[in-house]
Design a protein around this motif. Structure first.
Motif, mmCIF file in Angstrom:
data_model
loop_
_atom_site.group_PDB
_atom_site.id
_atom_site.type_symbol
_atom_site.label_atom_id
_atom_site.label_comp_id
_atom_site.label_asym_id
_atom_site.label_seq_id
_atom_site.Cartn_x
_atom_site.Cartn_y
_atom_site.Cartn_z
ATOM 1 N N ALA A 1 3.491 1.613 14.039
ATOM 2 C CA ALA A 1 2.904 2.278 15.207
ATOM 3 C C ALA A 1 3.470 1.737 16.510
ATOM 4 N N GLN A 2 4.201 0.614 16.406
ATOM 5 C CA GLN A 2 4.812 -0.035 17.588
ATOM 6 C C GLN A 2 3.747 -0.381 18.630
ATOM 7 N N LEU A 3 2.627 -0.890 18.136
ATOM 8 C CA LEU A 3 1.554 -1.297 19.039
ATOM 9 C C LEU A 3 1.876 -2.671 19.625
ATOM 10 N N SER A 4 1.554 -2.858 20.877
ATOM 11 C CA SER A 4 1.894 -4.108 21.554
ATOM 12 C C SER A 4 0.872 -5.209 21.297
ATOM 13 N N THR A 5 -0.330 -4.835 20.899
ATOM 14 C CA THR A 5 -1.378 -5.825 20.671
ATOM 15 C C THR A 5 -1.031 -6.696 19.478
ATOM 16 N N ASP A 6 -1.295 -8.006 19.588
ATOM 17 C CA ASP A 6 -0.990 -8.947 18.519
ATOM 18 C C ASP A 6 -1.917 -8.705 17.331
ATOM 19 N N PHE A 7 -1.348 -8.445 16.156
ATOM 20 C CA PHE A 7 -2.138 -8.098 14.976
ATOM 21 C C PHE A 7 -3.026 -9.261 14.545
ATOM 22 N N GLU A 8 -2.468 -10.469 14.517
ATOM 23 C CA GLU A 8 -3.257 -11.628 14.090
ATOM 24 C C GLU A 8 -4.435 -11.869 15.026
ATOM 25 N N ALA A 9 -4.247 -11.605 16.307
ATOM 26 C CA ALA A 9 -5.359 -11.767 17.256
ATOM 27 C C ALA A 9 -6.463 -10.762 16.960
#
Length: 462
Positions: free
Chosen positions: A127-135
């Motif tokens: 999805a090329q999301l900028s939000t950090d997945f681990e966070a």
């Protein structure tokens, strides 16, 4: 895990791609995630296009695609239903690019803390999301407010509200006190447990045998024959208690209907809209329990009716499996009663309805249906109730029930019936979960972790 494939004839509900999701993948996890996404998307589109229930579309798909292993089926099934549970938020997102669908899949997996987080992370990457997945993974999603906070953090440009998780028209036709609204929403977006009943066997004996099979079973708190069977899927065909008719799957709210009927061992009952016979079997089981308790002969009987012959055939099979006698079928073939008039001690009208009370089991239906699913049935319900009432003998019982949460299908129908039929009057009932005395009973899904249900008990005057 296997390699899921998409449906052969995709539809175009989602505008991200009419021919599937085509993106470059760089890792094995992304490749598997893309394959899953294509399958889920085409199922999702097919459900919206056909307006067929999701469980039916999914069952047909798995029947035709037997190569999927159990893990594959679980990822596909749970991800699909998650999309519908949270669609009230997701439908607000921009839908003009392929990445949008990956974002929704990843969000659903995070919101519900699905165990396949490697796939969820791959969806997040695609999805090329900028939000950090681990966070995002570290956020607390145990509460509904926590899930809302995660969704808002993931999609900061959108504006979400808890009320969005049910369609706007629902609140117009299914009013609830403001202080209970959040409870209802939380129940409607949670996966329901499995409830059952013991038949011809004590609930404790059933629990012991089921626990030995590794099933999370316990005795229900409200009814002596109720069984809580946890939330994990159960293959009933592998359980001898089920194959021998010693347990039946029936939601706790549905069990309230039979308990409200309270049939006596010598009663003759008519189940007017029996379907495949869940309520019929419950009535017969309650008769048996009462006969044993009172140490009297079980001399009553039940006639079950429906317009569908195949449903009655299934009822007959289930009754035979349970070794129940005293049950006959009489199919509705016209508007005329298929049974004698003024003949029965009790008549149960479990009327066709919008099924809004079962939305937590069928989250797709809240988005497939419109307000007409509620508003267009009252005339039919009143007609069925009025015709069926002719079969109640003097001093006999008439029970009206639906799995709807709307007064339009419930209280309003009963009130209209009583205005037209002065020979009947309401009999107050006790709420089995709250203990309150009420003229007409609505069971809300959050009261005992069940479906929603409505039931009213009436009596014909002498």
């Amino acid at each position: 895990m296997g390699n899921p494939t998409s449906l052969s004839q995709p539809t175009t509900h989602d505008t991200s791609s009419a021919m599937g999701l085509n993106v470059d993948t760089h890792t094995p996890s992304q490749k598997r995630a893309l394959s899953y996404a294509n399958t889920i998307k085409q199922l999702f589109d097919d459900i919206f296009s056909s307006k067929q229930p999701a469980d039916r579309v999914l069952a047909n798909y798995f029947r035709e695609h037997k190569k999927h292993g159990s893990k594959d089926r679980k990822v596909i099934r749970e991800s699909l239903f998650s999309l519908f549970r949270w669609w009230g938020w997701f439908k607000k997102l921009e839908d003009n690019q392929i990445s949008s669908f990956f974002a929704k899949l990843s969000a659903a997996a995070l919101i519900e803390a699905h165990p396949w987080q490697d796939i969820a992370k791959a969806w997040h990457e695609l999805a090329q999301l900028s939000t950090d997945f681990e966070a995002l993974q570290s956020l607390d999603v145990d509460s509904l407010d926590g899930k809302l906070a995660l969704a808002q953090k993931l999609f900061p440009s959108a504006l979400f509200a808890l009320e969005d998780l049910l369609p706007n028209w629902f609140w117009d036709v299914c009013p609830i006190a403001p202080e209970r609204k959040a409870q209802l929403i939380e129940a409607m977006v949670s996966r329901p447990p499995i409830w059952g009943r013991a038949q011809g066997i004590s609930s404790q004996s059933a629990v012991t045998q089921l626990q030995q099979l590794g099933i999370d079973a316990s005795a229900g708190h409200y009814f002596d024959d109720a069984l809580s069977l946890g939330s994990k899927s159960i293959n009933l065909n592998e359980i001898s208690l089920y194959k021998d008719g010693k347990i039946e799957i029936q939601d706790l709210a549905s069990q309230v209907i039979g308990q409200t009927c309270a049939p006596k061992p010598a009663d003759n009952w008519w189940d007017t809209c029996s379907g495949a016979g869940g309520k019929t079997l419950q009535l017969r089981s309650l008769m048996q329990i009462e006969a044993k308790s009172q140490k009297v002969k079980l001399s009553g009987s039940i006639i079950s009716s429906d317009i569908r012959s195949h449903a009655l055939e299934e009822l007959t099979k289930r009754a035979s499996r349970a070794k129940f006698d005293g049950i006959q079928v009489a199919r509705w073939k016209s508007d005329a009663l298929p049974v004698p008039s003024k003949h029965f001690d009790g008549v149960l009208v479990d009327a066709p309805c919008s099924c809004t009370g079962t939305w937590r089991r069928n989250p797709d239906m809240r988005w497939l249906d419109s307000v007409e699913a509620v508003t267009d049935k009252a005339a039919l319900q009143l007609d069925i109730l009025s015709r069926s009432s002719q079969a109640v003998k003097p001093a006999g019982t008439l029970v009206y029930a639906t799995c709807s949460l709307s007064p339009i299908e419930n209280e309003d129908v009963v009130k209209a019936f009583l205005q037209q039929h002065s020979e009947f009057s309401l009999v107050p009932v006790k709420h089995p979960f709250t203990g309150e005395q009420t003229e007409m009973l609505t069971v809300w899904p959050f009261e005992a972790n069940s479906d929603g249900m409505f039931v009213a008990r009436m009596q014909r005057k002498l």
